[in-house]
Design an enzyme around this catalytic site. Structure first.
Site, PDB file in Angstrom:
ATOM      1  N   ASP A  86       0.810  -1.212   0.000  1.00  0.00           N
ATOM      2  CA  ASP A  86       0.000   0.000   0.000  1.00  0.00           C
ATOM      3  C   ASP A  86       0.850   1.271   0.000  1.00  0.00           C
ATOM      4  O   ASP A  86       0.574   2.219  -0.742  1.00  0.00           O
ATOM      5  CB  ASP A  86      -0.868  -0.083   1.283  1.00  0.00           C
ATOM      6  CG  ASP A  86      -1.976   0.935   1.341  1.00  0.00           C
ATOM      7  OD1 ASP A  86      -2.328   1.479   0.286  1.00  0.00           O
ATOM      8  OD2 ASP A  86      -2.488   1.188   2.451  1.00  0.00           O
TER       9      ASP A  86
ATOM     10  N   GLU B 210       1.602 -10.248   5.475  1.00  0.00           N
ATOM     11  CA  GLU B 210       0.524 -10.645   4.570  1.00  0.00           C
ATOM     12  C   GLU B 210       0.963 -11.275   3.261  1.00  0.00           C
ATOM     13  O   GLU B 210       0.560 -10.828   2.182  1.00  0.00           O
ATOM     14  CB  GLU B 210      -0.365  -9.429   4.260  1.00  0.00           C
ATOM     15  CG  GLU B 210      -1.047  -8.855   5.466  1.00  0.00           C
ATOM     16  CD  GLU B 210      -2.070  -7.780   5.097  1.00  0.00           C
ATOM     17  OE1 GLU B 210      -2.083  -7.330   3.953  1.00  0.00           O
ATOM     18  OE2 GLU B 210      -2.856  -7.421   5.976  1.00  0.00           O
TER      19      GLU B 210
ATOM     20  N   TYR C  20      -9.953  -6.498   8.943  1.00  0.00           N
ATOM     21  CA  TYR C  20     -10.671  -5.246   8.644  1.00  0.00           C
ATOM     22  C   TYR C  20     -12.179  -5.480   8.512  1.00  0.00           C
ATOM     23  O   TYR C  20     -12.801  -4.943   7.601  1.00  0.00           O
ATOM     24  CB  TYR C  20     -10.090  -4.622   7.372  1.00  0.00           C
ATOM     25  CG  TYR C  20      -8.701  -4.057   7.595  1.00  0.00           C
ATOM     26  CD1 TYR C  20      -8.521  -2.777   8.078  1.00  0.00           C
ATOM     27  CD2 TYR C  20      -7.564  -4.834   7.342  1.00  0.00           C
ATOM     28  CE1 TYR C  20      -7.256  -2.254   8.313  1.00  0.00           C
ATOM     29  CE2 TYR C  20      -6.299  -4.331   7.578  1.00  0.00           C
ATOM     30  CZ  TYR C  20      -6.151  -3.044   8.058  1.00  0.00           C
ATOM     31  OH  TYR C  20      -4.895  -2.528   8.296  1.00  0.00           O
TER      32      TYR C  20
ATOM     33  N   TYR D 276     -13.192  -3.676   4.208  1.00  0.00           N
ATOM     34  CA  TYR D 276     -12.990  -4.139   2.828  1.00  0.00           C
ATOM     35  C   TYR D 276     -14.080  -5.123   2.415  1.00  0.00           C
ATOM     36  O   TYR D 276     -14.414  -5.237   1.243  1.00  0.00           O
ATOM     37  CB  TYR D 276     -11.597  -4.764   2.664  1.00  0.00           C
ATOM     38  CG  TYR D 276     -10.502  -3.723   2.773  1.00  0.00           C
ATOM     39  CD1 TYR D 276     -10.402  -2.705   1.834  1.00  0.00           C
ATOM     40  CD2 TYR D 276      -9.596  -3.742   3.821  1.00  0.00           C
ATOM     41  CE1 TYR D 276      -9.418  -1.735   1.930  1.00  0.00           C
ATOM     42  CE2 TYR D 276      -8.606  -2.784   3.917  1.00  0.00           C
ATOM     43  CZ  TYR D 276      -8.521  -1.774   2.973  1.00  0.00           C
ATOM     44  OH  TYR D 276      -7.554  -0.815   3.070  1.00  0.00           O
TER      45      TYR D 276
ATOM     46  N   GLU E 252      -3.151  -5.507  12.938  1.00  0.00           N
ATOM     47  CA  GLU E 252      -3.772  -4.401  12.200  1.00  0.00           C
ATOM     48  C   GLU E 252      -5.278  -4.513  12.322  1.00  0.00           C
ATOM     49  O   GLU E 252      -5.841  -5.595  12.111  1.00  0.00           O
ATOM     50  CB  GLU E 252      -3.433  -4.451  10.696  1.00  0.00           C
ATOM     51  CG  GLU E 252      -2.025  -4.023  10.367  1.00  0.00           C
ATOM     52  CD  GLU E 252      -1.734  -4.025   8.868  1.00  0.00           C
ATOM     53  OE1 GLU E 252      -2.686  -3.857   8.063  1.00  0.00           O
ATOM     54  OE2 GLU E 252      -0.559  -4.184   8.513  1.00  0.00           O
TER      55      GLU E 252
END
Ligand code: GCB
Length: 600
Positions: A169, A412, A468, A472, A504
């Site tokens: 990202d 990830e 998340y 997402y 995260e």
């Protein structure tokens, strides 16, 4: 590699400041021998800094290829008879260095230091010219990986266009990102100091190993924070004992200095000072023990990122960040997604922050189950050998920091692919071999079930996951968080029997955007999402930590899901608090670092 600290036998001269700079998008500089002729065009470029945001030219900002740096410097006339070394804290992602037009060294990998001896190239009292070619291209054999794509559809492009693709990202900042130093050592000198601490009752046992070049005998001395000698020993390896040792603890750090003295015929030849802390780390019975007590991680995934300087080391931002982390009641952070500057870890030691030290293996995924990453034409054996080398260099650089409590080998990756298992199993073996004193983790965004089931987690000491819910997937549905988080986290634990850190979780919130009821991108949505995650963590005993994504807003590549960067910061990019910061401050004030007694 030892950090170049000053001592009575070592001098350090900083080469930070404004260097000459020249872009070379066509990559002709080496063929035209710019290292001999000098740069054909001279722009001003600060060091350390990323070069991307300094000029107003998008051709430089988004250049993919080479840029050149050059400067001259006097080698002090007092440096006769010394060994003179030129050291770069980091050059992203590749650096090739010449001194007075003569090749000195090259280094692949954007986040670790490298150095070369220039005694034969640098006459004390004279000026030397240092030239650096910097390359920022990412491919499947670099970390992070990337891919150059040629866009050649004649209906869309006038002529073929070369673009750098990457799968992480954050923006691909490049340049000379960390301090450049010239330093001296005596000809016979100390080359490495390795410390490992254990506790025996109230005493601290400091096992040490010293490496040197040249003959001589070794003496070591440990001094406390007041400078009083508390232990001494002789020989290149052994154990020094500190009776009634002050421990290094999260939030209550105590640092000793380990001084190595190299002597020849009773005369001091070289002296090296290494600060360190007495502390132990262990994962046992589902707990992360620091000094024998179960620790709970409260904190953030961070970035080295700021306005204008990009990823250049900046003391102002560094110290501000530590003050903010103290203010909000955090006790830890992860060096997502690459090794941070050594200076930053020195501060973490001193402020008492616990660090998960991560490799630059980020973006080893296409976020797509069909398109595989661990295949011979992409992340392959060559990548693995480089990854192994990076882990060795990282451990070698950071091994003596008490703040570093765990190594993270990647963020990830497509860890559900069969081929990911042998790949990471070799990386994990290397890490355990290089440093048996710290646990190993990998940050996963796979699942504990189904077709995207993680195939690596059972090899690790701690399961770290990024989630998340309601962002997402199920966008806007805050009500799914409680169910999904509890179900999935529990499955991770039941499948792998390892303690879990959520490394995260978070939502983009644009500072100043508000709504009732909460909608995505407002400060209220960020608060409510995090609150719902936290409720689940508080119910699950095997959850041993929560790291918000992210500490501050940061720059990303351009795309339709990012509005001038990633806005999941708890603080803005300028380091001002969003509303959620006050909620976290309140929560963390009620939670101990060692919560055994406070968690139900
Ligand atoms: C992730 C990545 C991180 C991204 C973040 C996001 O899972 O690890 O690098 O910035 O998600 O905001 O999407």
């Amino acid at each position: 590699m030892l950090y170049p600290y000053e001592s009575s036998t070592r001098e350090v001269k900083t080469l930070d400041g404004v260097w000459d700079f020249c872009p070379d998008a066509e990559g002709v500089g080496e063929q035209q021998r710019w290292f001999e002729t000098g740069l054909p065009r001279r722009m001003h470029m600060p060091v350390p800094a990323s070069y991307n945001d300094i000029t107003t030219d998008s051709g430089i900002r988004d250049l993919s290829g080479d840029v050149w740096y050059e400067r001259t410097v006097f080698v002090p006339s007092t440096w006769k008879q010394k060994r003179i070394v030129l050291r770069f804290g980091s050059v992203t992602h590749y650096g090739k260095v010449w001194v007075n037009g003569e090749f000195l060294m090259e280094h692949k990998g954007g986040y670790l230091p490298f150095e070369g001896e220039i005694s034969c190239m640098a006459a004390p009292g004279e000026k030397i010219r240092i030239t650096v070619r910097v390359n920022n291209v990412l491919d499947f054999q670099t970390l992070p990986p990337g891919e150059i794509e040629i866009l050649d559809d004649p209906y869309r492009y006038e002529k073929p266009k070369k673009v750098q693709r990457y799968f992480h990202d954050f923006y691909n900042y490049a340049g000379i990102h960390r301090p450049v130093k010239l330093y001296t050592t005596p000809k016979a000198h100390i080359t490495d100091v390795r410390l490992n601490t254990q506790l025996q009752g109230d005493d601290g046992l400091v096992a040490y190993q010293i490496s040197t070049e040249g003959s001589g005998s070794i003496r070591v001395e440990i001094t406390d924070a007041q400078g009083c000698v508390v232990a001494q020993a002789e020989g290149a390896d052994g154990t020094a004992v500190i009776s009634n040792a002050h421990l290094w603890n999260p939030g209550a750090p105590y640092l000793y200095t380990f001084t190595t003295i190299l002597e020849q015929d009773g005369e001091t030849v070289d002296v090296y000072h290494q600060r360190f802390g007495v502390r132990t780390v262990k994962v046992e019975d589902g707990k992360f023990l620091i000094n024998g007590k179960p620790f709970y991680f409260k904190g953030f995934g961070k970035h080295e990122d700021m306005n204008l300087k990009g990823k250049g080391l900046d003391d102002v931002t560094c110290i501000r960040d530590f003050n903010l982390m103290q203010w909000i009641g955090a006790n830890s952070f992860r060096t997502s997604h690459y090794p941070y500057a050594e200076e930053m870890l020195d501060w973490a030691d001193e402020y008492g922050f616990v660090v998960i030290d991560e490799s630059p293996a980020v973006g080893m995924t296409f976020f797509n189950e069909e398109k595989r990453v661990f295949v011979p034409e992409r992340v392959n054996d060559e990548t693995k050998q480089f990854h192994i080398q990076v882990m060795k260099d990282l451990i070698d650089r950071d091994k003596n920091h008490p703040c570093v409590v765990m190594w993270s080998i990647a963020n990830e990756p497509s860890s559900w692919e069969d081929a990911a298992r042998p790949y990471f199993s070799d990386i994990i073996d290397t890490v355990r071999h290089e440093d048996a004193s710290r646990p190993v983790t990998m940050v996963s965004y796979a699942f504990p079930y189904g077709s995207r089931k993680d195939k690596v987690a059972d090899l690790l000491d701690v399961v770290c996951i990024n989630k998340y819910y309601s962002w997402y997937e199920d966008s806007g549905m805050l009500d799914v968080i409680g169910y999904q988080a509890e179900k999935e986290l529990t499955l991770w634990y039941e499948n792998y029997h390892k303690p879990v850190i959520i490394t995260e979780y978070g939502a983009d919130a644009i500072a100043g955007f508000h709504s009732v009821p909460e909608v995505m991108f407002t400060e209220e949505y960020q608060i409510e999402m995090v609150r719902r995650f936290n409720e689940v963590f508080d119910r699950l005993d095997f959850v041993i930590g929560e790291h918000l994504w992210a500490f501050a807003d940061f720059a990303t590549k351009q795309g339709t899901t990012r509005v001038i960067g990633n806005k999941k910061g708890i603080f803005t990019r300028e380091r001002n608090p969003k509303s959620i910061a006050f909620m976290l401050k309140d929560r963390w004030a009620r939670m101990e670092d060692f919560p055994e007694d406070t968690k139900a």
